[in-house]
Design a protein around this motif. Sequence first.
Motif, short mmCIF file in Angstrom:
data_model
loop_
_atom_site.label_atom_id
_atom_site.label_comp_id
_atom_site.label_asym_id
_atom_site.label_seq_id
_atom_site.Cartn_x
_atom_site.Cartn_y
_atom_site.Cartn_z
N UNK A 115 0.83 -1.21 0.00
CA UNK A 115 0.00 0.00 0.00
C UNK A 115 0.86 1.25 0.00
N UNK A 116 2.04 1.18 0.64
CA UNK A 116 2.90 2.35 0.74
C UNK A 116 3.43 2.80 -0.61
N UNK A 117 3.61 1.88 -1.54
CA UNK A 117 4.17 2.23 -2.85
C UNK A 117 3.10 2.21 -3.93
N UNK A 118 1.85 1.97 -3.55
CA UNK A 118 0.79 1.79 -4.55
C UNK A 118 0.54 3.06 -5.35
N UNK A 119 0.42 4.19 -4.65
CA UNK A 119 0.09 5.45 -5.34
C UNK A 119 1.21 5.87 -6.29
N UNK A 120 2.45 5.82 -5.82
CA UNK A 120 3.56 6.21 -6.67
C UNK A 120 3.73 5.29 -7.86
N UNK A 121 3.57 4.00 -7.63
CA UNK A 121 3.71 3.04 -8.72
C UNK A 121 2.57 3.20 -9.73
N UNK A 137 1.49 -4.84 -15.26
CA UNK A 137 1.40 -5.71 -14.09
C UNK A 137 2.73 -6.42 -13.84
N UNK A 138 3.41 -6.80 -14.92
CA UNK A 138 4.74 -7.42 -14.76
C UNK A 138 5.71 -6.44 -14.11
N UNK A 139 5.68 -5.19 -14.54
CA UNK A 139 6.56 -4.17 -13.96
C UNK A 139 6.27 -3.98 -12.49
N UNK A 140 5.00 -3.96 -12.12
CA UNK A 140 4.63 -3.80 -10.72
C UNK A 140 5.09 -4.98 -9.87
N UNK A 141 4.95 -6.18 -10.40
CA UNK A 141 5.35 -7.36 -9.63
C UNK A 141 6.86 -7.46 -9.46
N UNK A 142 7.62 -6.83 -10.35
CA UNK A 142 9.07 -6.82 -10.19
C UNK A 142 9.49 -6.11 -8.91
N UNK A 143 8.68 -5.16 -8.47
CA UNK A 143 8.97 -4.47 -7.21
C UNK A 143 8.95 -5.45 -6.03
N UNK A 144 8.13 -6.49 -6.14
CA UNK A 144 8.04 -7.48 -5.06
C UNK A 144 9.12 -8.54 -5.15
N UNK A 145 9.47 -8.96 -6.34
CA UNK A 145 10.36 -10.11 -6.50
C UNK A 145 11.83 -9.75 -6.66
N UNK A 146 12.13 -8.62 -7.27
CA UNK A 146 13.52 -8.29 -7.59
C UNK A 146 14.41 -8.10 -6.36
N UNK A 147 13.98 -7.36 -5.32
CA UNK A 147 14.85 -7.22 -4.14
C UNK A 147 15.20 -8.56 -3.50
N UNK A 148 14.22 -9.44 -3.41
CA UNK A 148 14.45 -10.74 -2.79
C UNK A 148 15.44 -11.57 -3.60
N UNK A 149 15.26 -11.61 -4.92
CA UNK A 149 16.14 -12.42 -5.75
C UNK A 149 17.57 -11.87 -5.75
N UNK A 150 17.73 -10.56 -5.76
CA UNK A 150 19.07 -9.97 -5.71
C UNK A 150 19.76 -10.33 -4.41
N UNK A 151 19.05 -10.23 -3.31
CA UNK A 151 19.64 -10.52 -2.01
C UNK A 151 20.09 -11.98 -1.91
N UNK A 152 19.25 -12.89 -2.31
CA UNK A 152 19.60 -14.31 -2.21
C UNK A 152 20.79 -14.66 -3.10
N UNK A 153 20.77 -14.21 -4.35
CA UNK A 153 21.85 -14.54 -5.27
C UNK A 153 23.16 -13.86 -4.86
N UNK A 154 23.07 -12.66 -4.30
CA UNK A 154 24.29 -11.97 -3.86
C UNK A 154 24.97 -12.73 -2.73
N UNK A 155 24.20 -13.13 -1.74
CA UNK A 155 24.79 -13.87 -0.62
C UNK A 155 25.31 -15.23 -1.07
#
Length: 274
Positions: A115-121, A137-155
């Motif tokens: 909800x916090x990023x809904x208006x800006x997005x 919708x794909x672009x919006x869902x990237x906001x949810x998945x991309x940070x998690x995938x970057x963190x896991x693969x980086x570690x």
Amino acid sequence: MKTLSRLGFALLLLAIAAFALFPFYYALVSSFRSGSALFVPALWPEALDPRNYELVFTQQDFGRTILNSVLVAGAVVAASMLLALGAAYALGRVRFRGRGALLLAILSVSMFPQVAVLAGLFEVIRALGLYDTLPGLMLANLVLTLPFTIWVLTTFIRELPVELEEAAYADGASPLTVLVRVLLPLLWPAMAPTALLAFIVSWNEFLFALTFTLSAETRTVPVAIALLSGGSRQELPWGLVMAASVIVTIPILALVLVFQRKIVSGLTAGAVKG
């Protein structure tokens, strides 16, 4: 004493499994019932009536919504893994000032509620002309998945021995060749569960799908199921809702059961160092 402890542990596991699986079992039972029978508690159906499953596909274009969800989730997973692979390599191997702060900032993005990023997005997607489209919708869902995938693969990359890359560089390999030919095969144990979890997140996403889509042609399954449950309590098509829920849950449940070992091992390996 040892036998009693094992028995107690087994009973505890059975209780946890029953608690976790009972809602899905009751939804499966309810999907074969209709009318007033739905309001009578029962642990098994009186008869296996498949009419609810037929009505799900005849009352609305549910097959189209399933296809939309597959397209959106598949594209989000592909884009997330591609972008995360390059970002994780830079964050895990390239030394530059502010690398730790950048990685922390990427992770902190996933801590914000939708909800916090809904208006800006929404403004971004509307400005790009992507409202009520699957790419939006794909672009919006990237906001949810991309940070998690970057963190896991980086570690996970940080745990790989750097000597392998140094040997490849000594043989004249370029950074792209090292990433594709050396690191990528070693990253599959982490990429497989990460991609699966990203697919589940995108498949089940509701708020962005409800906000950024309007027409039936771009609707995904969570929104389609929600639109089935309109009206008063007596008018709610609970049988249809349960049947639709079972239809969209079984593929995810099957994927999780098949890849559960890789999910645990991959995430554990990628979370040892941080």
